[in-house]
Design a protein around this motif. Structure first.
Motif, short mmCIF file in Angstrom:
data_model
loop_
_atom_site.label_atom_id
_atom_site.label_comp_id
_atom_site.label_asym_id
_atom_site.label_seq_id
_atom_site.Cartn_x
_atom_site.Cartn_y
_atom_site.Cartn_z
N MET A 255 41.08 -77.19 -61.01
CA MET A 255 42.27 -76.43 -60.66
C MET A 255 42.89 -75.76 -61.90
O MET A 255 43.24 -74.59 -61.87
N TYR A 256 43.03 -76.54 -62.99
CA TYR A 256 43.62 -75.99 -64.22
C TYR A 256 42.81 -74.82 -64.74
O TYR A 256 43.36 -73.75 -65.06
N ARG A 257 41.50 -75.00 -64.81
CA ARG A 257 40.62 -73.95 -65.34
C ARG A 257 40.68 -72.68 -64.50
O ARG A 257 40.72 -71.57 -65.04
N ARG A 258 40.71 -72.82 -63.19
CA ARG A 258 40.65 -71.66 -62.30
C ARG A 258 41.99 -70.97 -62.08
O ARG A 258 42.05 -69.74 -61.99
N PHE A 259 43.07 -71.74 -62.02
CA PHE A 259 44.34 -71.16 -61.59
C PHE A 259 45.48 -71.22 -62.61
O PHE A 259 46.41 -70.42 -62.54
N LEU A 260 45.43 -72.14 -63.55
CA LEU A 260 46.57 -72.33 -64.44
C LEU A 260 46.33 -71.89 -65.88
O LEU A 260 47.27 -71.47 -66.56
N LYS A 261 45.11 -71.97 -66.35
CA LYS A 261 44.83 -71.71 -67.76
C LYS A 261 45.20 -70.29 -68.18
O LYS A 261 45.87 -70.09 -69.20
N ARG A 262 44.79 -69.29 -67.39
CA ARG A 262 45.08 -67.90 -67.74
C ARG A 262 46.59 -67.60 -67.71
O ARG A 262 47.12 -67.01 -68.67
N PRO A 263 47.33 -67.97 -66.66
CA PRO A 263 48.78 -67.72 -66.68
C PRO A 263 49.47 -68.42 -67.87
O PRO A 263 50.38 -67.85 -68.48
N MET A 264 49.04 -69.63 -68.18
CA MET A 264 49.64 -70.35 -69.31
C MET A 264 49.32 -69.65 -70.63
O MET A 264 50.18 -69.55 -71.52
N ASP A 265 48.10 -69.15 -70.75
CA ASP A 265 47.73 -68.40 -71.95
C ASP A 265 48.64 -67.19 -72.13
O ASP A 265 49.12 -66.92 -73.24
N PHE A 266 48.85 -66.46 -71.05
CA PHE A 266 49.67 -65.25 -71.12
C PHE A 266 51.10 -65.59 -71.53
O PHE A 266 51.67 -64.96 -72.45
N ILE A 267 51.68 -66.57 -70.87
CA ILE A 267 53.08 -66.93 -71.15
C ILE A 267 53.23 -67.46 -72.58
O ILE A 267 54.14 -67.04 -73.32
N LEU A 268 52.35 -68.36 -73.00
CA LEU A 268 52.46 -68.96 -74.33
C LEU A 268 52.18 -67.95 -75.43
O LEU A 268 52.85 -67.97 -76.48
N SER A 269 51.22 -67.05 -75.22
CA SER A 269 50.93 -66.05 -76.26
C SER A 269 52.08 -65.05 -76.38
O SER A 269 52.42 -64.62 -77.49
#
Length: 210
Positions: free
Chosen positions: A1-15
């Protein structure tokens, strides 16, 4: 779930947050690079990313454009200045890669993007690294960094790809901060004795060809 749905949005927000918070550092380093090393301030290079799709990676430049009497660039060891070494040893040269994360080319955590010319020299199982976005930091960077052999780097990258979790990414980010501040396993310039992958494995190709 994290890899498919959460990792990219978190990357965008944190970066995005990192760019805002670190904007004074980005500006200061950019000005110093322009003053000490010249223009352009950013070093741009094509690298393979997710599914080996080619993208342009951004870094602060760390070398001059000094040339010999024939107009050829001098060796990297000559063009890499003391200031450039400092940028590499502190990983400040990597900060512009935050823009790559915003664009979706990279992730905060993942295998480091290698050179395009290395692609023909990957062993088949090593292509697993391209199943995820490349990262500013990764498991290999906190477990030996430049001191690892190529085989160990690829094995470590595969280990990460097979076990991408939120907890593992958090651990890698924390360890990255510690590694950078301790300047552990960081080799630059003449200290970096690891052969290029294409040079090391050229004998593995049929008739030495790529």
């Amino acid at each position: 779930m994290y890899r498919r749905f959460l990792k990219r949005p978190m990357d965008f927000i944190l970066s995005l947050m990192a760019i805002i918070v670190l904007s004074p550092v980005l500006i200061i380093v950019g000005v110093l690079v322009r003053f000490k090393l010249g223009s352009p301030v950013l070093f741009k290079q094509k690298r393979p990313g997710l599914n080996e799709k080619i993208f342009t990676m951004y870094k602060f430049r760390t070398m001059t454009d000094e040339k010999d009497e024939n107009g050829e660039l001098l060796p990297d060891s000559v063009r890499l200045t003391k200031f450039g070494r400092m940028l590499r040893s502190t990983s400040l040269d990597e900060l512009p890669e935050l823009l790559n994360i915003l664009k979706g080319d990279m992730s905060i955590v993942g295998p480091r993007p290698l050179l395009i010319r290395y692609l023909p020299y990957y062993h088949e199982h090593e292509r697993l690294r391209s199943d995820v976005r490349p990262g500013i930091t990764g498991l290999a960077q906190v477990n030996g960094r430049n001191s690892l052999t190529w085989d160990d780097r690829f094995a470590t990258d595969n280990e990460y790809v097979k076990n991408v979790t939120l907890l593992s990414d958090i651990k890698i980010i924390v360890k990255t901060v510690l590694v950078v501040f301790q300047k552990k396993d960081i080799l630059v310039g003449d200290e970096h004795v690891l052969l290029d992958l294409d040079v090391e494995r050229s004998g593995d190709m049929p008739n030495g060809k790529t």
